[in-house]
Design a protein around this motif. Structure first.
Motif, PDB file in Angstrom:
ATOM      1  N   LEU A 182      63.505  96.091   4.030  1.00 27.92           N
ATOM      2  CA  LEU A 182      64.569  95.623   4.928  1.00 27.92           C
ATOM      3  C   LEU A 182      63.989  94.821   6.090  1.00 27.92           C
ATOM      4  O   LEU A 182      64.564  93.806   6.509  1.00 27.92           O
ATOM      5  CB  LEU A 182      65.366  96.810   5.450  1.00 27.92           C
ATOM      6  CG  LEU A 182      66.312  97.487   4.446  1.00 27.92           C
ATOM      7  CD1 LEU A 182      66.910  98.742   5.055  1.00 27.92           C
ATOM      8  CD2 LEU A 182      67.421  96.522   4.024  1.00 27.92           C
ATOM      9  N   ALA A 183      62.843  95.255   6.593  1.00 28.57           N
ATOM     10  CA  ALA A 183      62.226  94.536   7.717  1.00 28.57           C
ATOM     11  C   ALA A 183      61.783  93.146   7.298  1.00 28.57           C
ATOM     12  O   ALA A 183      62.053  92.145   7.984  1.00 28.57           O
ATOM     13  CB  ALA A 183      61.043  95.349   8.263  1.00 28.57           C
ATOM     14  N   VAL A 184      61.091  93.064   6.148  1.00 29.34           N
ATOM     15  CA  VAL A 184      60.639  91.753   5.663  1.00 29.34           C
ATOM     16  C   VAL A 184      61.827  90.856   5.358  1.00 29.34           C
ATOM     17  O   VAL A 184      61.837  89.662   5.691  1.00 29.34           O
ATOM     18  CB  VAL A 184      59.745  91.933   4.416  1.00 29.34           C
ATOM     19  CG1 VAL A 184      59.422  90.580   3.788  1.00 29.34           C
ATOM     20  CG2 VAL A 184      58.461  92.654   4.789  1.00 29.34           C
ATOM     21  N   SER A 185      62.863  91.418   4.729  1.00 34.73           N
ATOM     22  CA  SER A 185      64.058  90.636   4.428  1.00 34.73           C
ATOM     23  C   SER A 185      64.730  90.146   5.700  1.00 34.73           C
ATOM     24  O   SER A 185      65.206  89.008   5.767  1.00 34.73           O
ATOM     25  CB  SER A 185      65.033  91.470   3.594  1.00 34.73           C
ATOM     26  OG  SER A 185      64.438  91.889   2.390  1.00 34.73           O
ATOM     27  N   SER A 186      64.775  90.998   6.710  1.00 35.09           N
ATOM     28  CA  SER A 186      65.404  90.606   7.975  1.00 35.09           C
ATOM     29  C   SER A 186      64.654  89.452   8.626  1.00 35.09           C
ATOM     30  O   SER A 186      65.265  88.508   9.156  1.00 35.09           O
ATOM     31  CB  SER A 186      65.448  91.804   8.934  1.00 35.09           C
ATOM     32  OG  SER A 186      66.208  92.858   8.379  1.00 35.09           O
ATOM     33  N   ILE A 187      63.322  89.515   8.574  1.00 32.44           N
ATOM     34  CA  ILE A 187      62.532  88.418   9.145  1.00 32.44           C
ATOM     35  C   ILE A 187      62.798  87.121   8.367  1.00 32.44           C
ATOM     36  O   ILE A 187      62.980  86.047   8.960  1.00 32.44           O
ATOM     37  CB  ILE A 187      61.031  88.774   9.118  1.00 32.44           C
ATOM     38  CG1 ILE A 187      60.761  89.953  10.055  1.00 32.44           C
ATOM     39  CG2 ILE A 187      60.184  87.564   9.508  1.00 32.44           C
ATOM     40  CD1 ILE A 187      59.337  90.479   9.985  1.00 32.44           C
ATOM     41  N   GLY A 188      62.827  87.214   7.040  1.00 35.97           N
ATOM     42  CA  GLY A 188      63.114  86.031   6.235  1.00 35.97           C
ATOM     43  C   GLY A 188      64.500  85.482   6.492  1.00 35.97           C
ATOM     44  O   GLY A 188      64.690  84.268   6.624  1.00 35.97           O
ATOM     45  N   VAL A 189      65.487  86.375   6.588  1.00 38.84           N
ATOM     46  CA  VAL A 189      66.855  85.940   6.864  1.00 38.84           C
ATOM     47  C   VAL A 189      66.948  85.287   8.239  1.00 38.84           C
ATOM     48  O   VAL A 189      67.629  84.271   8.419  1.00 38.84           O
ATOM     49  CB  VAL A 189      67.819  87.143   6.751  1.00 38.84           C
ATOM     50  CG1 VAL A 189      69.181  86.803   7.333  1.00 38.84           C
ATOM     51  CG2 VAL A 189      67.967  87.563   5.295  1.00 38.84           C
ATOM     52  N   TRP A 190      66.255  85.845   9.214  1.00 42.71           N
ATOM     53  CA  TRP A 190      66.264  85.255  10.561  1.00 42.71           C
ATOM     54  C   TRP A 190      65.640  83.856  10.536  1.00 42.71           C
ATOM     55  O   TRP A 190      66.168  82.938  11.176  1.00 42.71           O
ATOM     56  CB  TRP A 190      65.476  86.166  11.497  1.00 42.71           C
ATOM     57  CG  TRP A 190      65.327  85.600  12.885  1.00 42.71           C
ATOM     58  CD1 TRP A 190      66.250  85.594  13.889  1.00 42.71           C
ATOM     59  CD2 TRP A 190      64.170  84.956  13.412  1.00 42.71           C
ATOM     60  NE1 TRP A 190      65.750  84.987  15.015  1.00 42.71           N
ATOM     61  CE2 TRP A 190      64.468  84.574  14.746  1.00 42.71           C
ATOM     62  CE3 TRP A 190      62.911  84.648  12.889  1.00 42.71           C
ATOM     63  CZ2 TRP A 190      63.543  83.918  15.558  1.00 42.71           C
ATOM     64  CZ3 TRP A 190      61.996  83.996  13.698  1.00 42.71           C
ATOM     65  CH2 TRP A 190      62.309  83.641  15.012  1.00 42.71           C
TER      66      TRP A 190
END
Length: 521
Positions: A182-190
């Motif tokens: 979730l953290a990596v995905s959130s960074i990518g989404v941001w």
């Protein structure tokens, strides 16, 4: 829902991505937990089957059962194995189910709770059954004596509570992986959100759609040709540019464009280029800060080219120029005629009428003779007017312009009147500019027969070599000393007409500098 749902394209895209990522990660977590539980059950079955089989195949187990000392010999051994393997129980029993060993010694001598029939048939099997220790995964294997008879059974099992504890121990690892994903995905989404905001400038989907519709409508409705060139080639080209440049529908490569558009040259203003069919005015400008100024990501290496058609205007200007030359010549002749008239009047007043008549008719006869000859030999009025005007213009400049006796032109000519004015007028202008000032003369021949149309203009100048002549037929080249305007179109326009009709143009130096144009019928 519309209150909190994002309005911009970037916001909506990110919101959808967050939802999708959350569903994927949570579904993956659930599947990982389910897989861990399933793998734990499978490993437990393999473990208890292996333990039961190993004990059943051990010769000491059958010997202890047949000797009547099963409990004394096997109870300590089974407990040691159970503790070493961390399983719930190991029970060795008689074929009728009477227990010889058990984790709870008080259960020894009691009847085994569970299925034994497959084992009595000589099969090793596993099952889930609720016994004295609760629900468990257990395996039962037969014990064979020396004579091959089944003398006992071995059952080993793990309680489901123990299995649950085992796979629940994996939950922290799975949770850590989930949080990391979730953290990596959130960074990518941001990061994607930032880029989308920069590219779309925070516009909503409907605003982008309207912008594209307006852009497309303007692009195809403007009367000027429009081309956007970037580092990869042609990014945008509208319908008018395709028509003016003769580019077919479909993707366009930079190699498909004319030579003057294949190189970068931003900052050009009102540059005239002559193609095979048209006279085009080109403006070019570079795009600065394209990433910020346009939502399409056109970079700073892009170049915007606008093209206007001056073909018809150039032809009209040619005819106007010939008419202006004729008008100037007539005005000059009117002034000269006034001087001659004063001379005639003075001679009459002096009592010399014979001299006055002779003086008045000499120049008139020569001029009328030229007009009569051209009117009879040349059936194109525009060309007649042009030749008469150029003759008067040459006379004013002190240049002897001769129209040869070979000049003959029927009514049905290869070139139209406008094209004839363009070709002959420009060739005569170039000849008068290039002739020798110490001996200025120009000779013109225009004739047409069954073999085709011939236009020959000679002058007393030094002429041009082949390379210079090729350059002179290109836009912007001029042989005039000190001419740096870049607007030399004379020979370029002549070459355009010649190519359009499949003719040829050549230059040579014989009795003078001679330029010859031949056109087939």
């Amino acid at each position: 829902m519309s209150r909190w749902w994002p309005r911009s394209l970037a916001g909506q895209a990110i919101a959808l991505q967050v939802v999708v990522v959350a569903i994927v990660v949570l579904a993956g977590t659930a599947l990982a937990l389910l897989d861990a539980r399933r793998d734990g059950d499978a490993a437990a079955r393999q473990q208890v089957v292996g333990i039961a089989t190993a004990l059943a195949d051990s010769p000491s187990t059958a010997a202890a059962i047949q000797s009547g000392t099963a409990t004394e010999v096997l109870q300590p051994m089974t407990e040691a194995v159970r503790k070493a393997t961390d399983i719930a129980f190991i029970t060795i029993m008689a074929p009728d189910g009477t227990r010889f060993t058990h984790t709870d010694p008080s259960q020894i001598g009691g009847h085994y709770l569970g299925t034994v029939e497959p084992a009595l048939r000589g099969e090793t099997f596993s099952e889930v059954y609720t016994g004295t220790l609760g629900p468990s995964v257990r395996a039962v294997a037969p014990v064979h004596g020396r004579d091959g008879r089944i003398v006992g059974l071995v059952s080993a099992g793990i309680t489901q509570q123990t299995l649950a504890q085992r796979w629940r121990a994996q939950i922290p690892v799975i949770a850590a992986v989930t949080v990391g994903a979730l953290a990596v995905s959130s960074i990518g989404v941001w990061a994607i959100r930032r880029r989308l905001l920069r590219q779309t400038r925070g516009l909503r989907p409907d605003e982008l759609r309207v912008m594209y519709d307006h852009h497309d409508a303007i692009l195809h409705s403007v009367s000027e040709g429009l081309i956007v060139l970037d580092r990869d080639g042609v990014a945008v080209i509208n319908d008018e540019a395709r028509r003016l440049l003769g580019v077919p529908p479909g993707p366009v490569r930079q190699a498909d464009l004319p030579d003057f558009l294949r190189s970068r040259d931003p900052g050009v203003r009102d540059e005239v280029h002559v193609t095979d069919d048209r006279v085009l005015v080109v403006n070019r400008s570079g795009v600065t800060g394209g990433q910020e100024r346009s939502g399409r990501g056109i970079d700073s290496d892009s170049e915007v080219v606008t093209i206007r058609d001056r073909t018809e205007l150039q032809g009209a200007l040619g005819e106007l120029s010939s008419m202006q030359v004729l008008a100037d010549s007539l005005r000059a002749q009117a002034h000269e005629s006034a001087n001659k008239l004063h001379t005639v009047i003075t001679l009459v007043e002096m009592g010399r009428p014979e001299d006055a008549v002779r003086f008045a008719t000499e120049d008139l006869a020569l001029s009328q003779q030229l007009v009569d000859r051209l009117s009879q030999a040349v059936r194109e009025p525009a060309l007649v007017a042009l030749l008469l005007g150029k003759t008067a213009q040459a006379d004013e400049r002190g240049i002897a312009l001769t129209i040869t006796e070979d000049t003959q032109l029927p009514t049905d000519t290869v070139l139209s009147g406008q094209e004839m004015v363009t070709v002959v007028g420009n060739l005569i202008d170039n000849a008068m500019d290039a002739c020798d000032r110490d001996d200025p003369w120009v000779e013109v021949t225009v004739s047409q027969d069954d073999g085709g149309l011939l236009i020959r203009v000679a002058d007393s100048g030094p002429g041009m070599d082949a390379s210079t002549f090729e350059k002179a037929m290109q836009r912007g080249y001029s042989t005039k000393p000190g001419d740096t305007s870049g607007h030399g179109l004379g020979l370029a326009l002549v070459a355009q007409v010649v190519r359009r009709h499949g003719g040829a143009i050549r230059a040579d130096v014989t009795y003078g500098s001679v330029v010859t144009v031949t056109l087939p019928i």
